[in-house]
Motif scaffolding. Structure first.
Motif, PDB file in Angstrom:
ATOM      1  N   GLU A  37       0.815  -1.216   0.000  1.00 52.82           N
ATOM      2  CA  GLU A  37       0.000   0.000   0.000  1.00 52.82           C
ATOM      3  C   GLU A  37       0.843   1.258   0.000  1.00 52.82           C
ATOM      4  OE1 GLU A  37      -3.240   0.095   2.727  1.00 52.82           O
ATOM      5  OE2 GLU A  37      -3.701  -2.018   2.401  1.00 52.82           O
ATOM      6  N   THR A  38       2.111   1.154   0.424  1.00 53.92           N
ATOM      7  CA  THR A  38       3.010   2.305   0.419  1.00 53.92           C
ATOM      8  C   THR A  38       4.361   1.874  -0.131  1.00 53.92           C
ATOM      9  OG1 THR A  38       3.936   1.912   2.626  1.00 53.92           O
ATOM     10  CG2 THR A  38       1.919   3.267   2.507  1.00 53.92           C
ATOM     11  N   TRP A  39       5.135   2.851  -0.580  1.00 57.87           N
ATOM     12  CA  TRP A  39       6.499   2.558  -1.010  1.00 57.87           C
ATOM     13  C   TRP A  39       7.333   2.103   0.188  1.00 57.87           C
ATOM     14  CZ3 TRP A  39       8.268   1.624  -5.652  1.00 57.87           C
ATOM     15  CH2 TRP A  39       7.534   2.058  -6.745  1.00 57.87           C
ATOM     16  N   ARG A  40       7.046   2.660   1.363  1.00 53.70           N
ATOM     17  CA  ARG A  40       7.766   2.236   2.570  1.00 53.70           C
ATOM     18  C   ARG A  40       7.614   0.729   2.776  1.00 53.70           C
ATOM     19  NH1 ARG A  40       9.782   4.690   6.764  1.00 53.70           N
ATOM     20  NH2 ARG A  40      10.048   3.612   8.737  1.00 53.70           N
ATOM     21  N   SER A  41       6.390   0.232   2.662  1.00 55.43           N
ATOM     22  CA  SER A  41       6.130  -1.203   2.807  1.00 55.43           C
ATOM     23  C   SER A  41       6.925  -1.999   1.773  1.00 55.43           C
ATOM     24  CB  SER A  41       4.628  -1.472   2.659  1.00 55.43           C
ATOM     25  OG  SER A  41       4.376  -2.852   2.570  1.00 55.43           O
ATOM     26  N   TRP A  42       6.940  -1.521   0.541  1.00 54.60           N
ATOM     27  CA  TRP A  42       7.689  -2.222  -0.506  1.00 54.60           C
ATOM     28  C   TRP A  42       9.183  -2.220  -0.198  1.00 54.60           C
ATOM     29  CZ3 TRP A  42      11.426  -0.718  -4.085  1.00 54.60           C
ATOM     30  CH2 TRP A  42      11.756  -1.691  -5.045  1.00 54.60           C
ATOM     31  N   TYR A  43       9.726  -1.046   0.174  1.00 54.39           N
ATOM     32  CA  TYR A  43      11.157  -0.968   0.497  1.00 54.39           C
ATOM     33  C   TYR A  43      11.515  -1.908   1.645  1.00 54.39           C
ATOM     34  CZ  TYR A  43      12.342   2.878  -2.626  1.00 54.39           C
ATOM     35  OH  TYR A  43      12.595   3.638  -3.740  1.00 54.39           O
ATOM     36  N   LEU A  44      10.679  -1.957   2.674  1.00 53.95           N
ATOM     37  CA  LEU A  44      10.941  -2.873   3.786  1.00 53.95           C
ATOM     38  C   LEU A  44      10.934  -4.321   3.296  1.00 53.95           C
ATOM     39  CD1 LEU A  44       8.799  -1.166   6.573  1.00 53.95           C
ATOM     40  CD2 LEU A  44      11.320  -1.272   6.456  1.00 53.95           C
ATOM     41  N   SER A  45      10.028  -4.632   2.354  1.00 60.38           N
ATOM     42  CA  SER A  45       9.923  -6.008   1.847  1.00 60.38           C
ATOM     43  C   SER A  45      11.144  -6.442   1.049  1.00 60.38           C
ATOM     44  CB  SER A  45       8.661  -6.183   1.001  1.00 60.38           C
ATOM     45  OG  SER A  45       8.838  -5.641  -0.305  1.00 60.38           O
ATOM     46  N   VAL A  46      11.880  -5.485   0.493  1.00 57.40           N
ATOM     47  CA  VAL A  46      13.073  -5.840  -0.282  1.00 57.40           C
ATOM     48  C   VAL A  46      14.349  -5.638   0.527  1.00 57.40           C
ATOM     49  CG1 VAL A  46      11.965  -5.453  -2.520  1.00 57.40           C
ATOM     50  CG2 VAL A  46      13.249  -3.578  -1.440  1.00 57.40           C
ATOM     51  N   GLY A  47      14.177  -5.385   1.841  1.00 54.89           N
ATOM     52  CA  GLY A  47      15.331  -5.366   2.722  1.00 54.89           C
ATOM     53  C   GLY A  47      15.956  -4.022   3.026  1.00 54.89           C
ATOM     54  N   VAL A  48      15.333  -2.928   2.622  1.00 53.68           N
ATOM     55  CA  VAL A  48      15.878  -1.615   2.970  1.00 53.68           C
ATOM     56  C   VAL A  48      15.603  -1.361   4.450  1.00 53.68           C
ATOM     57  CG1 VAL A  48      15.750   0.867   2.514  1.00 53.68           C
ATOM     58  CG2 VAL A  48      15.565  -0.752   0.615  1.00 53.68           C
ATOM     59  N   PRO A  49      16.612  -1.001   5.226  1.00 57.79           N
ATOM     60  CA  PRO A  49      16.390  -0.733   6.652  1.00 57.79           C
ATOM     61  C   PRO A  49      15.427   0.442   6.866  1.00 57.79           C
ATOM     62  CG  PRO A  49      18.735  -0.968   6.181  1.00 57.79           C
ATOM     63  CD  PRO A  49      18.026  -0.901   4.854  1.00 57.79           C
ATOM     64  N   ALA A  50      14.558   0.301   7.857  1.00 58.79           N
ATOM     65  CA  ALA A  50      13.530   1.312   8.131  1.00 58.79           C
ATOM     66  C   ALA A  50      14.122   2.704   8.314  1.00 58.79           C
ATOM     67  CB  ALA A  50      12.717   0.914   9.360  1.00 58.79           C
ATOM     68  N   GLU A  51      15.297   2.797   8.948  1.00 60.78           N
ATOM     69  CA  GLU A  51      15.888   4.122   9.201  1.00 60.78           C
ATOM     70  C   GLU A  51      16.370   4.811   7.926  1.00 60.78           C
ATOM     71  OE1 GLU A  51      19.012   0.963   9.980  1.00 60.78           O
ATOM     72  OE2 GLU A  51      16.949   1.252  10.598  1.00 60.78           O
ATOM     73  N   GLU A  52      16.444   4.074   6.820  1.00 59.04           N
ATOM     74  CA  GLU A  52      16.855   4.664   5.544  1.00 59.04           C
ATOM     75  C   GLU A  52      15.669   5.131   4.699  1.00 59.04           C
ATOM     76  OE1 GLU A  52      19.531   2.190   3.344  1.00 59.04           O
ATOM     77  OE2 GLU A  52      20.810   1.828   5.099  1.00 59.04           O
ATOM     78  N   ILE A  53      14.452   4.909   5.186  1.00 56.00           N
ATOM     79  CA  ILE A  53      13.252   5.261   4.417  1.00 56.00           C
ATOM     80  C   ILE A  53      12.623   6.492   5.046  1.00 56.00           C
ATOM     81  CG2 ILE A  53      11.036   4.468   3.540  1.00 56.00           C
ATOM     82  CD1 ILE A  53      12.068   1.574   4.173  1.00 56.00           C
ATOM     83  N   GLU A  54      12.493   7.543   4.251  1.00 56.23           N
ATOM     84  CA  GLU A  54      11.920   8.795   4.740  1.00 56.23           C
ATOM     85  C   GLU A  54      10.405   8.763   4.547  1.00 56.23           C
ATOM     86  OE1 GLU A  54      10.622  13.029   3.981  1.00 56.23           O
ATOM     87  OE2 GLU A  54      11.282  11.772   2.322  1.00 56.23           O
ATOM     88  N   GLY A  55       9.663   9.065   5.596  1.00 51.81           N
ATOM     89  CA  GLY A  55       8.203   9.137   5.513  1.00 51.81           C
ATOM     90  C   GLY A  55       7.589   7.838   5.026  1.00 51.81           C
ATOM     91  N   ASP A  56       6.637   7.966   4.080  1.00 54.17           N
ATOM     92  CA  ASP A  56       5.978   6.765   3.562  1.00 54.17           C
ATOM     93  C   ASP A  56       6.746   6.140   2.403  1.00 54.17           C
ATOM     94  OD1 ASP A  56       5.445   8.408   1.382  1.00 54.17           O
ATOM     95  OD2 ASP A  56       3.281   8.174   1.489  1.00 54.17           O
ATOM     96  N   GLY A  57       7.939   6.672   2.144  1.00 54.94           N
ATOM     97  CA  GLY A  57       8.781   6.100   1.096  1.00 54.94           C
ATOM     98  C   GLY A  57       8.516   6.637  -0.297  1.00 54.94           C
TER      99      GLY A  57
END
Length: 148
Positions: A37-57
């Protein structure tokens, strides 16, 4: 050869850059890949650390008709320090088919919009013999672009 390319802009706050550039370019903010539902969710799913994602991604723009260059605002820790080696020219006039004074007025309108959105005017360039007028601008993170 490549069948896709995008222009990558280093920045500190990608979602703010998307908000600034989207109306200026008339581009769309694409939806994240399903089922996210968000780019943040997608980034987390591919292994990007949460602290590297700004806002909803949200960090990219695409041309609405699929023709043109996509933009990805890549988060980096450092601020912009020197002049861009590449910049965008945004045509906001009819070009040299219009009188120079009419072009300047149209560019001034666009300058005012950019200023209202948090950008900055760096300088005007006017060359009467070459029939050229443009405004050199900067987005909120200092990336230069021209209004022509």
């Amino acid at each position: 050869m490549a069948d896709f390319f995008q222009l990558v802009v280093d920045c500190r706050e990608p979602s703010s850059m998307v908000t600034f550039w989207q109306p200026l370019l008339g581009y769309d903010v694409p939806s994240p890949p399903a089922p996210h539902e968000t780019w943040r969710s997608w980034y987390l799913s591919v292994g990007v650390p949460a602290e590297e994602i700004e806002g909803d991604g949200t960090d990219r723009l695409v041309p609405p008709d699929g023709r043109g260059v996509a933009l990805w605002f890549q988060p980096v820790p450092e601020p912009k320090l020197i002049k861009n080696r590449l910049h965008l020219d945004l045509r906001v006039t009819g070009g040299r088919t219009e009188p120079r004074q009419r072009r300047r007025a149209a560019i001034q309108t666009a300058v005012d919009e950019v200023l209202d959105r948090g950008g900055a005017l760096i300088r005007w360039t006017e060359d009467e013999p070459a029939d050229h007028v443009a405004a050199l601008m900067a987005d909120p993170e200092g990336n230069e672009f021209c209004l022509v």
